[in-house]
Design an enzyme around this catalytic site. Structure first.
Site, PDB file in Angstrom:
ATOM      1  N   CYS A   1     -10.868   3.254  -0.723  1.00 19.58           N
ATOM      2  CA  CYS A   1      -9.472   3.528  -0.394  1.00 19.58           C
ATOM      3  C   CYS A   1      -9.238   2.782   0.903  1.00 19.58           C
ATOM      4  CB  CYS A   1      -9.238   5.022  -0.195  1.00 19.58           C
ATOM      5  SG  CYS A   1      -7.604   5.405   0.501  1.00 19.58           S
ATOM      6  N   THR A   2      -8.166   2.008   0.954  1.00 20.03           N
ATOM      7  CA  THR A   2      -7.979   1.148   2.125  1.00 20.03           C
ATOM      8  C   THR A   2      -7.628   1.937   3.391  1.00 20.03           C
ATOM      9  OG1 THR A   2      -5.710   0.735   1.368  1.00 20.03           O
ATOM     10  CG2 THR A   2      -7.384  -0.929   0.833  1.00 20.03           C
ATOM     11  N   HIS A   3      -7.296   3.212   3.246  1.00 25.21           N
ATOM     12  CA  HIS A   3      -7.089   4.029   4.439  1.00 25.21           C
ATOM     13  C   HIS A   3      -8.419   4.367   5.137  1.00 25.21           C
ATOM     14  CE1 HIS A   3      -3.041   4.820   2.823  1.00 25.21           C
ATOM     15  NE2 HIS A   3      -2.737   5.439   3.942  1.00 25.21           N
TER      16      HIS A   3
ATOM     17  N   GLU B   1      -2.574   8.962   7.778  1.00 23.18           N
ATOM     18  CA  GLU B   1      -1.122   8.771   7.884  1.00 23.18           C
ATOM     19  C   GLU B   1      -0.560   9.501   9.102  1.00 23.18           C
ATOM     20  OE1 GLU B   1       1.260   6.947   6.100  1.00 23.18           O
ATOM     21  OE2 GLU B   1      -0.418   5.946   5.127  1.00 23.18           O
TER      22      GLU B   1
ATOM     23  N   ASP C   1       0.864  -1.187   0.000  1.00 22.23           N
ATOM     24  CA  ASP C   1       0.000   0.000   0.000  1.00 22.23           C
ATOM     25  C   ASP C   1       0.895   1.230   0.000  1.00 22.23           C
ATOM     26  OD1 ASP C   1      -2.507   1.480   0.279  1.00 22.23           O
ATOM     27  OD2 ASP C   1      -1.833   1.961   2.291  1.00 22.23           O
ATOM     28  N   SER C   2       0.306   2.375  -0.310  1.00 20.56           N
ATOM     29  CA  SER C   2       1.067   3.620  -0.260  1.00 20.56           C
ATOM     30  C   SER C   2       1.471   3.970   1.173  1.00 20.56           C
ATOM     31  CB  SER C   2       0.213   4.760  -0.819  1.00 20.56           C
ATOM     32  OG  SER C   2      -0.919   4.942   0.007  1.00 20.56           O
TER      33      SER C   2
ATOM     34  N   CYS D   1      -4.383  -1.526  -2.023  1.00 18.62           N
ATOM     35  CA  CYS D   1      -4.467  -0.096  -2.308  1.00 18.62           C
ATOM     36  C   CYS D   1      -5.338   0.049  -3.560  1.00 18.62           C
ATOM     37  CB  CYS D   1      -3.059   0.429  -2.564  1.00 18.62           C
ATOM     38  SG  CYS D   1      -2.985   2.144  -3.105  1.00 18.62           S
ATOM     39  N   ASN D   2      -6.424   0.778  -3.425  1.00 19.55           N
ATOM     40  CA  ASN D   2      -7.326   0.956  -4.573  1.00 19.55           C
ATOM     41  C   ASN D   2      -6.645   1.719  -5.699  1.00 19.55           C
ATOM     42  OD1 ASN D   2     -10.454   0.347  -3.744  1.00 19.55           O
ATOM     43  ND2 ASN D   2      -9.182   0.830  -1.992  1.00 19.55           N
ATOM     44  N   THR D   3      -5.821   2.711  -5.312  1.00 18.18           N
ATOM     45  CA  THR D   3      -5.180   3.556  -6.316  1.00 18.18           C
ATOM     46  C   THR D   3      -4.221   2.728  -7.174  1.00 18.18           C
ATOM     47  OG1 THR D   3      -5.339   5.324  -4.679  1.00 18.18           O
ATOM     48  CG2 THR D   3      -3.931   5.735  -6.579  1.00 18.18           C
TER      49      THR D   3
ATOM     50  N   TYR E   1      -0.512   8.570  -2.660  1.00 15.86           N
ATOM     51  CA  TYR E   1      -0.358   8.274  -4.080  1.00 15.86           C
ATOM     52  C   TYR E   1      -1.474   8.932  -4.904  1.00 15.86           C
ATOM     53  CZ  TYR E   1       3.141   4.460  -3.660  1.00 15.86           C
ATOM     54  OH  TYR E   1       4.270   3.707  -3.460  1.00 15.86           O
ATOM     55  N   GLY E   2      -2.643   9.065  -4.283  1.00 23.33           N
ATOM     56  CA  GLY E   2      -3.851   9.468  -5.011  1.00 23.33           C
ATOM     57  C   GLY E   2      -3.730  10.681  -5.923  1.00 23.33           C
TER      58      GLY E   2
HETATM   59  N1  DGL Z   1      -4.739   3.161   0.483  1.00 26.83           N
HETATM   60  C1  DGL Z   1      -4.663   3.804  -0.803  1.00 26.83           C
HETATM   61  C2  DGL Z   1      -5.898   3.438  -1.610  1.00 26.83           C
HETATM   62  O1  DGL Z   1      -6.549   2.443  -1.287  1.00 26.83           O
HETATM   63  C3  DGL Z   1      -4.424   5.269  -0.606  1.00 26.83           C
HETATM   64  C4  DGL Z   1      -3.758   5.893  -1.748  1.00 26.83           C
HETATM   65  C5  DGL Z   1      -3.045   7.176  -1.446  1.00 26.83           C
HETATM   66  O2  DGL Z   1      -1.949   7.107  -0.909  1.00 26.83           O
HETATM   67  O3  DGL Z   1      -3.550   8.229  -1.821  1.00 26.83           O
HETATM   68  O4  DGL Z   1      -6.249   4.063  -2.576  1.00 26.83           O
END
Ligand code: DGL
Length: 264
Positions: A183-185, A152, A10-11, A73-75, A42-43
């Protein structure tokens, strides 16, 4: 049987929401996790950069001899899942399809909301996958660029988080009966999100949904870890500060964790 660990990337700390569900559903399996917190979020980044960074993490996980890789991570899933899946000879899972299917199953009025990072939302991938499976679904998507930095920085319940979540989600309130946390966050902010959306809205945790698919694949390819092998060996790596990562990971996973800093 395959006693190698499952790799997660993940990011940053978001993929821990997937790992938490894995440890609940498949507590015998071992985990290797890499979070690129030094370069999160990352988004808002261009697709090419997300692609490069994700490949760096994939290659790192391959050095750890993993039996499967989960793009938690969805992104990253939106940008590069198809490509990684095509190139590796171990199973590679993303989090978007499981979230899309779960949303279709959950909705009662065919009104699905999707929240995600700017990249996930602008890719239109959730809408595409949902309407591919069920063309009558109405999908409303909203980018929430402020959520990942809050998570974060471990601001999970602060008044700032409450205000940001409320302000951001206002346009969706009353418009959807199901909301995909794309988004997994975001599951780390779940109580606040639920509070803003109201108790009748069903929240879909795309990462948790993906653990069911992990389980199916382990069974199908006979990759489960041997029952005879006692104990677990989970390893967590971050590109940022190991102590800050551990603080979030230990709270979220409710156990002590072994975190190492790495440069990708
Ligand atoms: N957990 C990432 C996701 O699921 C977050 C991406 C990010 O860092 O913006 O998209």
């Amino acid at each position: 049987m395959d006693n190698r660990p499952i790799g997660f990337l993940d990011s940053g700390v978001g993929g821990l929401t997937v790992v938490r569900e894995l440890l609940r559903q498949l507590p015998h399996e071992d985990v290797v996790y890499i979070g690129d917190s030094a370069r999160a979020p990352y988004g808002p980044r261009p697709a090419e950069q997300i692609r490069d960074y994700t490949w760096q993490m994939v290659n790192f996980l391959l050095t750890k001899n993993v039996k499967m890789i989960v793009l938690a991570c969805n992104t990253a899933t939106a940008v590069v899942w198809e490509e990684v899946k095509a190139k590796l000879d171990i199973p590679v899972l993303g989090v978007i399809l499981p979230g899309a299917s779960a949303a279709i199953k959950s909705t009662t009025h065919q009104k699905i909301g999707v929240i995600g990072t700017p990249m996930t939302v602008s890719s239109g991938i959730y809408q595409e996958k949902i309407q591919h499976l069920a063309p009558d679904m109405e999908v409303t998507s909203l980018a929430c660029p402020k959520f990942v930095p809050l998570v974060e920085s471990n601001e999970l319940t602060s008044s700032v988080s409450k205000k940001v979540v409320y302000e951001t989600l206002k346009p969706l309130v009353g418009k959807v009966d199901t909301l995909v946390l794309g988004c997994t966050h975001y599951p780390l902010l779940k109580p606040i999100i639920q509070n803003v959306m109201g108790p009748s809205v069903k929240l879909i945790d795309s990462g948790a949904e993906c653990v069911r698919d992990i389980s199916v694949l382990l069974n199908y390819f006979e990759l489960n870890k041997s029952r005879e092998l006692a104990g677990q060996n989970h390893r967590f790596y971050t590109t940022a500060n190991a102590n800050s990562f551990a603080a979030i990971a230990e709270k979220w996973l409710e156990r002590s964790v072994n975190v190492e800093h790495v440069n990708l």
